[in-house]
Design a protein around this motif. Structure first.
Motif, mmCIF file in Angstrom:
data_model
loop_
_atom_site.group_PDB
_atom_site.id
_atom_site.type_symbol
_atom_site.label_atom_id
_atom_site.label_comp_id
_atom_site.label_asym_id
_atom_site.label_seq_id
_atom_site.Cartn_x
_atom_site.Cartn_y
_atom_site.Cartn_z
ATOM 1 N N LYS A 119 0.841 -1.205 0.000
ATOM 2 C CA LYS A 119 0.000 0.000 0.000
ATOM 3 C C LYS A 119 0.875 1.253 0.000
ATOM 4 C CE LYS A 119 -2.305 2.062 3.571
ATOM 5 N NZ LYS A 119 -3.132 2.110 4.764
ATOM 6 N N GLY A 120 1.946 1.206 0.774
ATOM 7 C CA GLY A 120 2.861 2.342 0.830
ATOM 8 C C GLY A 120 3.528 2.609 -0.502
ATOM 9 N N LYS A 121 3.920 1.543 -1.202
ATOM 10 C CA LYS A 121 4.540 1.706 -2.518
ATOM 11 C C LYS A 121 3.566 2.359 -3.494
ATOM 12 C CE LYS A 121 7.798 -2.138 -2.226
ATOM 13 N NZ LYS A 121 8.191 -3.458 -2.771
ATOM 14 N N LEU A 122 2.302 1.920 -3.443
ATOM 15 C CA LEU A 122 1.295 2.516 -4.327
ATOM 16 C C LEU A 122 1.060 3.985 -4.004
ATOM 17 C CD1 LEU A 122 -1.342 -0.357 -4.478
ATOM 18 C CD2 LEU A 122 0.150 0.422 -6.321
ATOM 19 N N LYS A 123 0.955 4.304 -2.717
ATOM 20 C CA LYS A 123 0.743 5.700 -2.311
ATOM 21 C C LYS A 123 1.919 6.572 -2.736
ATOM 22 C CE LYS A 123 -1.959 6.452 1.814
ATOM 23 N NZ LYS A 123 -1.888 6.567 3.276
ATOM 24 N N GLY A 153 2.419 14.765 -8.104
ATOM 25 C CA GLY A 153 3.161 15.864 -7.497
ATOM 26 C C GLY A 153 2.690 16.228 -6.102
ATOM 27 N N ASP A 154 2.113 15.269 -5.394
ATOM 28 C CA ASP A 154 1.603 15.496 -4.042
ATOM 29 C C ASP A 154 2.642 15.005 -3.029
ATOM 30 O OD1 ASP A 154 0.228 15.585 -1.618
ATOM 31 O OD2 ASP A 154 -1.617 14.731 -2.444
ATOM 32 N N ALA A 161 5.000 11.229 1.009
ATOM 33 C CA ALA A 161 5.568 11.022 2.338
ATOM 34 C C ALA A 161 4.773 9.977 3.122
ATOM 35 C CB ALA A 161 5.612 12.336 3.100
ATOM 36 N N GLU A 162 3.445 10.017 3.004
ATOM 37 C CA GLU A 162 2.613 9.014 3.672
ATOM 38 C C GLU A 162 2.928 7.621 3.136
ATOM 39 O OE1 GLU A 162 -1.526 10.000 3.214
ATOM 40 O OE2 GLU A 162 -1.356 11.817 4.406
ATOM 41 N N GLY A 163 3.145 7.537 1.844
ATOM 42 C CA GLY A 163 3.485 6.258 1.227
ATOM 43 C C GLY A 163 4.801 5.718 1.741
ATOM 44 N N LYS A 164 5.792 6.596 1.847
ATOM 45 C CA LYS A 164 7.092 6.168 2.378
ATOM 46 C C LYS A 164 6.950 5.695 3.816
ATOM 47 C CE LYS A 164 10.027 9.032 -0.543
ATOM 48 N NZ LYS A 164 11.000 10.124 -0.622
#
Length: 57
Positions: free
Chosen positions: A14-18, A26-27, A32-35
């Protein structure tokens, strides 16, 4: 296989997708949430691996 490993792998995916979505649009916040989710998933997966190793002995 420990449930922590399954949940951790799911969080990591899920993090990789985010992170990819955040980069694509460009968000920086979404990226950062994804990382963060990806790192959290890796840690949880590692904890599950340790639990499996302890049970195996």
């Amino acid at each position: 296989m420990n449930k922590d490993r399954i949940i951790g792998s799911a969080k990591e995916a899920k993090g990789k997708l985010k992170e990819a979505a955040g980069k694509a649009v460009g968000d920086a916040k979404l990226e950062a949430e994804g990382k963060s989710d990806k790192i959290e998933g890796k840690v949880q997966n590692a904890v599950g691996g340790l639990k499996d190793a302890i049970k195996g002995k």
